[in-house]
Design a protein around this motif. Structure first.
Motif, mmCIF file in Angstrom:
data_model
loop_
_atom_site.group_PDB
_atom_site.id
_atom_site.type_symbol
_atom_site.label_atom_id
_atom_site.label_comp_id
_atom_site.label_asym_id
_atom_site.label_seq_id
_atom_site.Cartn_x
_atom_site.Cartn_y
_atom_site.Cartn_z
ATOM 1 N N GLU A 50 74.940 55.630 -84.268
ATOM 2 C CA GLU A 50 75.644 56.653 -84.567
ATOM 3 C C GLU A 50 73.441 57.348 -85.014
ATOM 4 O O GLU A 50 73.253 56.688 -85.769
ATOM 5 C CB GLU A 50 75.891 57.457 -84.849
ATOM 6 N N GLN A 51 72.587 57.635 -84.107
ATOM 7 C CA GLN A 51 71.755 57.850 -83.987
ATOM 8 C C GLN A 51 71.547 59.232 -84.582
ATOM 9 O O GLN A 51 70.639 60.136 -84.616
ATOM 10 C CB GLN A 51 70.081 57.492 -83.050
ATOM 11 N N SER A 52 72.561 60.325 -84.375
ATOM 12 C CA SER A 52 72.351 61.400 -84.566
ATOM 13 C C SER A 52 73.656 62.122 -85.749
ATOM 14 O O SER A 52 74.355 62.181 -86.369
ATOM 15 C CB SER A 52 73.400 62.982 -84.257
ATOM 16 N N ALA A 53 72.243 63.143 -86.808
ATOM 17 C CA ALA A 53 72.403 62.882 -88.034
ATOM 18 C C ALA A 53 74.185 64.150 -87.997
ATOM 19 O O ALA A 53 74.808 64.028 -88.916
ATOM 20 C CB ALA A 53 71.715 63.269 -89.112
ATOM 21 N N LYS A 54 73.897 64.751 -86.923
ATOM 22 C CA LYS A 54 74.656 66.063 -86.316
ATOM 23 C C LYS A 54 76.183 66.120 -86.361
ATOM 24 O O LYS A 54 77.279 65.769 -87.072
ATOM 25 C CB LYS A 54 74.207 67.449 -85.659
ATOM 26 N N ALA A 55 76.355 64.249 -85.513
ATOM 27 C CA ALA A 55 77.143 64.165 -85.591
ATOM 28 C C ALA A 55 78.670 63.340 -87.078
ATOM 29 O O ALA A 55 79.287 63.786 -87.065
ATOM 30 C CB ALA A 55 77.047 62.427 -84.093
ATOM 31 N N LEU A 56 76.668 62.856 -87.497
ATOM 32 C CA LEU A 56 77.578 61.965 -88.899
ATOM 33 C C LEU A 56 77.930 63.534 -90.346
ATOM 34 O O LEU A 56 77.962 63.505 -91.674
ATOM 35 C CB LEU A 56 76.903 61.447 -89.546
#
Length: 203
Positions: A50-56
């Motif tokens: 996963e490359q999206s900090a928002k998704a984490l």
């Protein structure tokens, strides 16, 4: 293939090495609010690339590294390893050839504080993010696949546009890896054509 275990170290609230074994068909994680249940799902998604900090649920990717507390210093890196059982004949067929003979597939991601560099490993061998992505393509397990359904996402799937729903259906059908390979081949063809044009210009 199914998940056998998850090893977490320095990731969010898991400052010490923690091993979660998935040794039953159904595994439940219970606990009060704020104890880190969602961080387990985040760790799974993160280890898959996963490359999206928002998704984490963070502002920046560095937020996944344990940031310290009153009694513990901050961690220098975050590391998560997700291990899959690879003894299922049908599951092996979806893997790249070089990984089909392994009894287990262990995917590791490590992020360092400071320079923010990422390291990826498959069975302890250094690989690229692209290699990790290809392992999961067509399996339904990847970071954007249908196997991880978070709180509040059910309604989004139901009300999704036809184009977005098609992505899930294609992943379930196992054809996304072939579409990805086709895109890669088309990109290489375009680059080769551009190189030929430059050669013709020089000639």
């Amino acid at each position: 293939s199914h998940i056998k275990k998850l090893e977490i170290c320095g990731f969010k609230s898991f400052v010490d090495r923690t091993v979660i074994k998935f040794d039953h068909d159904v595994v439940g994680v219970v606990g009060p609010n704020g104890c880190g249940k969602s961080n387990i799902v985040d760790a799974i998604r993160w280890s898959m690339g996963e490359q999206s900090a928002k998704a984490l649920r963070g502002k920046g990717m560095g937020d996944v590294i344990f940031n310290g507390s009153e009694s513990r210093p901050q961690a220098g890196f975050a590391e998560v390893t997700i291990t899959f059982d690879n003894n299922d004949a049908a599951g092996k067929e979806s893997l790249p050839l070089e990984y089909r003979d392994y009894p287990e597939i262990a995917v590791t991601r490590r992020l360092y504080r400071g320079d923010g560099s990422n390291d990826y490993f498959i069975n302890k061998t250094p690989v690229r993010l692209r290699d990790v992505t290809e392992v999961f393509l067509g399996t339904g397990v990847g970071r954007k696949a249908y196997s991880i359904v978070e709180q509040g996402k059910i309604g989004m799937i139901v009300s999704a546009r036809a184009e977005d729903r098609r992505v899930l259906i294609e992943e379930a059908a196992g054809i996304t890896k072939y579409k990805a390979r086709r895109r890669q081949a088309e990109n290489k063809i375009n680059l080769t054509r551009q190189n030929l044009t430059r050669v013709n210009d020089i000639v």
